[in-house]
Design an enzyme around this catalytic site. Structure first.
Site, PDB file in Angstrom:
ATOM      1  CE  LYS A   1      -4.112  -1.685   1.989  1.00 50.38           C
ATOM      2  NZ  LYS A   1      -5.080  -1.683   1.168  1.00 50.38           N
ATOM      3  NE  ARG A   2       7.307   0.321   1.445  1.00 47.18           N
ATOM      4  CZ  ARG A   2       7.554  -0.950   1.671  1.00 47.18           C
ATOM      5  NH1 ARG A   2       6.484  -1.578   2.381  1.00 47.18           N
ATOM      6  NH2 ARG A   2       8.423  -1.649   1.213  1.00 47.18           N
TER       7      ARG A   2
END
Length: 493
Positions: A256-257
């Site tokens: 997700k980062r």
């Protein structure tokens, strides 16, 4: 060239989260391989993690696979000759195979407690060694085992790993050799009765008659264990192909980062399924190192495992956007309109009242910006000047046109618009070109400040098509407002 009578491959997601693009790429490679060889693509749900597995995740995974167009020949909702297709529904088969292993002396009961195993692990670490199970219970006599079981002592079941070397040929990575001294007597069933991943996966693949296991290379270390299990069960292993992982721009596993990483997220952001399929196919596979655009049928025809690379693939969001923009441009206008309409409804950018008055115009406006869209979600930003009033302007445009010299051009534009009987784009453009020629001015002297006043931007689709769609009233009001802004600025300075 791989030759076989009937290819059977599987995609086996765990419903502990949404469908990650890495999982979708694995599903795609399996699906393409099956379709290329006229085989079967099986969907199996690995839901033995009861705490984390959720029905809503399974539903989302199936929904995302369907959105991508990856249909399955056997699996949940459609069944098949080798079901059931959820691991939680296959417990009797696992018990039967475990009993077979124990009876043949290929597995054994382990009564070591967690405390004992942890003490051994700490001791190994203190000695600078890799921890391996000591084999303490490996040679327990049958009567000793029976006494402990009858006494109610908790136990797990371990595979009795033989001496020697486990060698297999991976279709992508060629020959892989592992000394069995590096493999623990690994657990098949935990003390709580839960079967472990390697055990159930091996049993399922065997009894579903899987011919090729195509999966991420993070599973490469599991393969020797599974081959040992196949041999212990007297079964023939499938062929294995371990595909490279997908990394982010920083060369770490995509998460997700790095941005969106689930199929559902990309769908919500306005990516088309054909763009996702095309891009996912290029993550670790290439036809010739240069061809980048593939239809689904072309991928089926061209796909082969011998073109899959060993090195990890980096997820390039810009390249995906480029592909998506291409497929939006190629898509049918009605389809793009409906997708944009769905997005605008979901974003509360339009209402019933808006659609009653501006519905037909909205459809035309979406047609004018279609070629500018990189994703469907761009439509809101592209049409701010249509969906609402213009309250902000391009800074560079203001620096150039928020000056007294602009006023005469905008006043003349208002006069032309108000006098025009025919309000077609072609007629309007012709009138402004004639006016520029007669006054000795440049056509651009009218167009550029008009565009800024009407849209707030220095670039847009054809200005006169926009004026026709927006209507005389809205355009005149915006031109008057911009003239007033110039006058206010003059007073202030």
């Amino acid at each position: 060239m791989i030759e076989m009578t009937m290819v059977r491959v599987r995609f086996a997601p765990s419903p502990t989260g949404y469908l990650h693009v890495g999982g979708a790429r694995t599903a795609l490679f399996n699906w393409l391989f099956a379709r290329h060889f006229g085989g079967k693509f099986i969907l199996r749900i690995e839901d033995t993690d009861r705490e984390r597995s959720k029905p809503e995740y399974e539903e989302a995974i199936l929904r995302d696979l369907q959105w991508l167009g990856l249909d399955w020949d056997e699996g949940p909702s459609i069944g098949g000759p080798h079901g059931p297709y959820r691991q939680t529904e296959r417990a009797s088969l696992y018990r039967e195979q475990l009993k077979k292993l124990l009876s043949a002396g290929e597995a054994y009961y382990c009564f070591c407690t967690h405390k004992e195993l942890e003490a051994d692990r700490v001791l190994a670490q203190a000695s600078g060694k890799n921890y391996r199970y000591s084999g303490k219970c490996r040679d327990l006599k049958p009567d000793e085992t029976e006494v402990k079981r009858k006494a109610g002592q908790p136990y797990s079941v371990r595979l009795k790993v033989p001496n020697g070397t486990t060698i297999f040929t991976d279709i992508i990575r060629n020959e892989v050799s592992v000394d069995n001294t590096e493999i623990d007597d690994f657990i098949l069933v935990r003390s709580g009765g839960e079967p472990t991943y390697n055990f159930v996966v091996t049993v399922d693949d065997a009894f579903m008659k899987i011919t090729h296991v195509i999966r991420g290379d993070d599973h490469l270390s599991n393969t020797p264990k599974q081959i040992l299990l196949y041999r212990a069960l007297g079964l023939t292993p499938p062929l294995f192909a371990h595909i490279p992982l997908i990394l982010g721009s920083d060369r770490t596993p995509l998460s997700k980062r790095h941005g969106a990483n689930s199929v559902g997220e990309f769908k919500r952001q306005g990516y088309l399924p054909e763009a996702m399929l095309n891009y996912l196919a290029l993550l670790g596979w290439s036809l010739d190192g240069k061809t980048e655009l593939f239809s689904k049928d072309e991928l089926i025809k061209r796909f082969s495992l011998d073109r899959v690379v060993k090195s990890s693939a980096c997820f390039d969001y810009d390249k995906l956007q480029w592909l998506n923009a291409h497929y939006i441009r190629e898509a049918d206008e009605e389809r793009v309109y409906l997708l944009c309409l769905e997005y605008l409804w979901d974003a509360d950018a339009i209402s019933d009242d808006f659609m009653r008055e501006g519905g037909p115009a909205l459809k035309r406006m979406i047609g004018t910006v279609k070629s500018n869209l990189k994703t469907i979600s761009d439509v809101g930003e592209q049409l701010t000047y249509f969906l609402g009033e213009v309250h902000s302007y391009d800074p560079q445009g203001l620096a150039k046109y928020l000056v007294p010299e602009t006023i005469p051009f905008l006043q003349k534009a208002i006069w032309i618009l108000e006098q025009s009987v025919s309000f077609s784009a072609l007629t309007l453009e012709e009138r402004f070109r004639n006016e520029a020629a007669e006054s000795g001015k440049k056509f651009a002297d009218y167009v550029h400040p008009m565009r800024l006043a009407i849209t707030g931007r220095t670039a847009s689709p054809n200005l006169f098509e926009l004026i026709q769609i927006l209507g005389k009233g809205r355009c005149v009001v915006r031109l008057l407002r911009f003239i007033q802004m110039i006058k206010v600025t003059l007073v202030a300075t």
